[in-house]
Design a protein around this motif. Structure first.
Motif, PDB file in Angstrom:
ATOM      1  N   GLU A 166       0.834  -1.207   0.000  1.00 37.66           N
ATOM      2  CA  GLU A 166       0.000   0.000   0.000  1.00 37.66           C
ATOM      3  C   GLU A 166       0.869   1.259   0.000  1.00 37.66           C
ATOM      4  N   LEU A 167       1.976   1.196   0.733  1.00 37.55           N
ATOM      5  CA  LEU A 167       2.932   2.307   0.756  1.00 37.55           C
ATOM      6  C   LEU A 167       3.554   2.495  -0.628  1.00 37.55           C
ATOM      7  N   LEU A 168       3.927   1.387  -1.244  1.00 28.33           N
ATOM      8  CA  LEU A 168       4.509   1.414  -2.585  1.00 28.33           C
ATOM      9  C   LEU A 168       3.527   1.965  -3.610  1.00 28.33           C
ATOM     10  N   HIS A 169       2.285   1.532  -3.506  1.00 27.60           N
ATOM     11  CA  HIS A 169       1.274   1.959  -4.473  1.00 27.60           C
ATOM     12  C   HIS A 169       1.101   3.482  -4.442  1.00 27.60           C
ATOM     13  N   ALA A 170       1.027   4.034  -3.248  1.00 26.17           N
ATOM     14  CA  ALA A 170       0.876   5.483  -3.110  1.00 26.17           C
ATOM     15  C   ALA A 170       2.094   6.216  -3.671  1.00 26.17           C
ATOM     16  N   HIS A 171       3.274   5.663  -3.422  1.00 27.35           N
ATOM     17  CA  HIS A 171       4.527   6.266  -3.897  1.00 27.35           C
ATOM     18  C   HIS A 171       4.593   6.232  -5.423  1.00 27.35           C
ATOM     19  N   LEU A 172       4.278   5.089  -6.005  1.00 32.60           N
ATOM     20  CA  LEU A 172       4.319   4.939  -7.459  1.00 32.60           C
ATOM     21  C   LEU A 172       3.252   5.798  -8.132  1.00 32.60           C
ATOM     22  N   ALA A 173       2.076   5.876  -7.515  1.00 35.35           N
ATOM     23  CA  ALA A 173       0.966   6.639  -8.091  1.00 35.35           C
ATOM     24  C   ALA A 173       1.299   8.119  -8.224  1.00 35.35           C
ATOM     25  N   GLU A 174       2.255   8.588  -7.431  1.00 31.32           N
ATOM     26  CA  GLU A 174       2.685   9.982  -7.512  1.00 31.32           C
ATOM     27  C   GLU A 174       3.788  10.175  -8.553  1.00 31.32           C
ATOM     28  N   GLY A 175       4.114   9.097  -9.292  1.00 28.38           N
ATOM     29  CA  GLY A 175       5.115   9.188 -10.349  1.00 28.38           C
ATOM     30  C   GLY A 175       6.535   8.968  -9.886  1.00 28.38           C
ATOM     31  N   ASN A 176       6.690   8.370  -8.695  1.00 25.90           N
ATOM     32  CA  ASN A 176       8.027   8.140  -8.140  1.00 25.90           C
ATOM     33  C   ASN A 176       8.458   6.689  -8.352  1.00 25.90           C
ATOM     34  N   PRO A 177       9.719   6.442  -8.746  1.00 27.07           N
ATOM     35  CA  PRO A 177      10.199   5.070  -8.860  1.00 27.07           C
ATOM     36  C   PRO A 177      10.328   4.406  -7.490  1.00 27.07           C
ATOM     37  N   ALA A 178      10.182   3.099  -7.453  1.00 27.35           N
ATOM     38  CA  ALA A 178      10.200   2.357  -6.188  1.00 27.35           C
ATOM     39  C   ALA A 178      11.517   2.523  -5.444  1.00 27.35           C
ATOM     40  N   ASN A 179      12.638   2.701  -6.173  1.00 29.63           N
ATOM     41  CA  ASN A 179      13.937   2.767  -5.500  1.00 29.63           C
ATOM     42  C   ASN A 179      14.170   4.080  -4.760  1.00 29.63           C
ATOM     43  N   THR A 180      13.210   5.027  -4.825  1.00 29.37           N
ATOM     44  CA  THR A 180      13.352   6.271  -4.067  1.00 29.37           C
ATOM     45  C   THR A 180      12.468   6.286  -2.817  1.00 29.37           C
ATOM     46  N   LEU A 181      11.763   5.183  -2.559  1.00 29.11           N
ATOM     47  CA  LEU A 181      10.924   5.108  -1.356  1.00 29.11           C
ATOM     48  C   LEU A 181      11.817   5.005  -0.121  1.00 29.11           C
ATOM     49  N   GLN A 182      11.604   5.884   0.855  1.00 30.43           N
ATOM     50  CA  GLN A 182      12.431   5.914   2.061  1.00 30.43           C
ATOM     51  C   GLN A 182      11.890   4.920   3.087  1.00 30.43           C
ATOM     52  N   ILE A 183      12.553   3.779   3.207  1.00 24.32           N
ATOM     53  CA  ILE A 183      12.141   2.727   4.136  1.00 24.32           C
ATOM     54  C   ILE A 183      13.377   2.078   4.753  1.00 24.32           C
ATOM     55  N   GLY A 184      13.166   1.197   5.742  1.00 24.85           N
ATOM     56  CA  GLY A 184      14.261   0.526   6.420  1.00 24.85           C
ATOM     57  C   GLY A 184      14.860  -0.611   5.612  1.00 24.85           C
ATOM     58  N   LYS A 185      15.982  -1.169   6.114  1.00 22.74           N
ATOM     59  CA  LYS A 185      16.704  -2.230   5.407  1.00 22.74           C
ATOM     60  C   LYS A 185      15.850  -3.481   5.203  1.00 22.74           C
ATOM     61  N   GLU A 186      15.089  -3.874   6.237  1.00 24.69           N
ATOM     62  CA  GLU A 186      14.268  -5.075   6.126  1.00 24.69           C
ATOM     63  C   GLU A 186      13.207  -4.917   5.050  1.00 24.69           C
ATOM     64  N   GLN A 187      12.597  -3.734   4.989  1.00 24.31           N
ATOM     65  CA  GLN A 187      11.584  -3.487   3.969  1.00 24.31           C
ATOM     66  C   GLN A 187      12.202  -3.407   2.578  1.00 24.31           C
ATOM     67  N   CYS A 188      13.422  -2.870   2.496  1.00 20.94           N
ATOM     68  CA  CYS A 188      14.134  -2.829   1.207  1.00 20.94           C
ATOM     69  C   CYS A 188      14.363  -4.240   0.677  1.00 20.94           C
ATOM     70  N   ALA A 189      14.754  -5.142   1.578  1.00 20.90           N
ATOM     71  CA  ALA A 189      14.981  -6.535   1.192  1.00 20.90           C
ATOM     72  C   ALA A 189      13.681  -7.174   0.710  1.00 20.90           C
ATOM     73  N   LYS A 190      12.584  -6.825   1.359  1.00 21.16           N
ATOM     74  CA  LYS A 190      11.289  -7.402   0.982  1.00 21.16           C
ATOM     75  C   LYS A 190      10.823  -6.874  -0.372  1.00 21.16           C
ATOM     76  N   ILE A 191      11.098  -5.592  -0.635  1.00 22.44           N
ATOM     77  CA  ILE A 191      10.707  -5.016  -1.926  1.00 22.44           C
ATOM     78  C   ILE A 191      11.362  -5.773  -3.083  1.00 22.44           C
ATOM     79  N   LYS A 192      12.590  -6.226  -2.889  1.00 20.84           N
ATOM     80  CA  LYS A 192      13.276  -6.976  -3.943  1.00 20.84           C
ATOM     81  C   LYS A 192      12.486  -8.214  -4.347  1.00 20.84           C
ATOM     82  N   LEU A 193      11.771  -8.804  -3.387  1.00 19.63           N
ATOM     83  CA  LEU A 193      10.973 -10.006  -3.670  1.00 19.63           C
ATOM     84  C   LEU A 193       9.778  -9.693  -4.562  1.00 19.63           C
ATOM     85  N   PHE A 194       9.362  -8.421  -4.586  1.00 17.45           N
ATOM     86  CA  PHE A 194       8.237  -8.027  -5.438  1.00 17.45           C
ATOM     87  C   PHE A 194       8.654  -7.895  -6.901  1.00 17.45           C
TER      88      PHE A 194
END
Length: 367
Positions: A166-194
């Motif tokens: 849901e956080l990613l969706h809001a970020h992307l919907a604003e025209g931002n790439p996923a790699n600029t989302l400010q999150i912690g290391k554990e969440q960064c690792a999880k994003i890679k799985l997506f």
């Protein structure tokens, strides 16, 4: 082996750059859109001046550099996420690589048609990024739907996924790439799985004309990209003249170096681009050196001694005892293994030691 994919609009110099990087003529570099259909794949040696110095100290018979794979992916166009210009196929090719080299046209040449009719690197960058983001939005929505169903059944991991998606969706919907989302290391690792396209690390390669090779920062288009990219995409840039690099394919190293000096360039743009891509992939090199060979071994930053030993052979990792390690600086300063040991610079490291770039190692293991 990790791969970096070359992407960009049609006719920006992707295939010419691929040929220069791989020192081949595998990619068709013609002046019309979509001259590349199936992706070309090539092995690229990573330039590293440390190898020759180590080989000289060890009287090595041969040198084996590190290598990465480069993939030349056909040009994307606006509407690719909806299938325009064979977009679905090309987006799938991007999904398979680990990092992206985004080639941006920063040269003017009336003989080479620009797909949008004019030179505007920021517009071109956003044309590609919008397509990656739109594709990611579709993927996130699909994964969100699946995880919502699982979360209703009490699946704890699915609930965590839902919050991040849901956080990613809001970020992307604003025209931002996923790699600029400010999150912690554990969440960064999880994003890679997506497996999102815009979550991959990116290096912008500004393709300049021959007249700009001696001072690319003076090119107004390069300057614009250098100002824009760090603020909007958190990525690095590298200037290169793909045509000059391709023209040097038939030259031996000494002739190529002289050719560059005549143009006022200090180093090959290809050399710098490969080094930057290697770092972009999160890779470093450690070395083994002896009379038989001096070799660079590629490892991911943060890997520990047994894992690095396993890169050479699985048995080294299974039976790992210790690693004798000397830094590159000490190896050169004390003229090899013997001198480094005499100076007390050779260390015995255990299983918890994290290798750093430039380590020279001998592994002890139970065989």
């Amino acid at each position: 082996m990790l791969q970096a994919g070359i992407v960009g609009l049609p006719n920006v110099g992707k295939s010419t750059l691929f040929n220069a990087l791989t020192r081949s003529h595998k990619a068709d570099a013609q002046n019309y859109p979509f001259c590349t259909i199936e992706p070309n794949v090539g092995m690229v040696e990573v330039p590293d001046g440390r190898l020759a110095k180590l080989a000289a100290l060890s009287y090595s018979a041969k040198i084996v550099p590190a290598a990465i794979e480069i993939v030349d992916i056909a040009g994307l166009v606006a509407g690719a996420s909806k299938g325009e210009g064979l977009g679905n196929k090309f987006l799938a090719n991007i999904r398979e690589v680990d990092a992206i080299i985004h080639v941006v046209r920063c040269f003017e040449n009336g003989d080479i048609v620009h797909s949008s009719g004019s030179i505007d690197p920021i517009r071109d960058i956003e044309t590609i990024n919008i397509e990656l983001i739109l594709s990611d939005l579709e993927s996130v929505e699909s994964q969100l739907d699946k995880n919502l169903r699982k979360a209703k059944g009490g699946d704890k991991e699915a609930k965590e996924n839902v919050a991040l998606l849901e956080l990613l969706h809001a970020h992307l919907a604003e025209g931002n790439p996923a790699n600029t989302l400010q999150i912690g290391k554990e969440q960064c690792a999880k994003i890679k799985l997506f497996n999102l396209l815009s979550s991959k690390p990116v290096l912008y390669a500004c393709n300049v004309g021959e007249g700009d090779i001696y001072n690319p920062s003076a090119n107004k288009y390069v300057s614009t990209v250098a100002d824009y990219v760090p603020l909007h995409h958190g990525a690095g840039i590298c200037a290169i003249c793909a045509q000059i690099e391709a023209d040097m394919l038939e030259l031996d190293p000494e002739e190529a170096a002289e050719f560059l000096r005549d143009l006022g360039a200090q180093d090959s743009g290809v050399s710098q681009l490969i080094k930057n891509t290697y770092a972009l992939l999160g890779l470093s090199s450690y070395f083994t050196t002896g009379e038989q060979e001096t070799r660079a071994w590629t490892f991911r930053k943060g890997m520990k001694a047994p894992q690095c030993a396993g890169i050479i052979h699985g048995d080294f990792e299974k039976g790992f005892i210790k690693a004798e390690v000397v830094s590159y600086g000490d190896m050169v300063k004390y003229s090899g293994w013997h001198g480094a040991r005499e100076a007390g610079k050779a260390r015995l490291e255990g299983k918890d030691y994290e290798f750093v770039d430039g380590d020279i190692a001998i592994f002890r293991f139970n065989g």
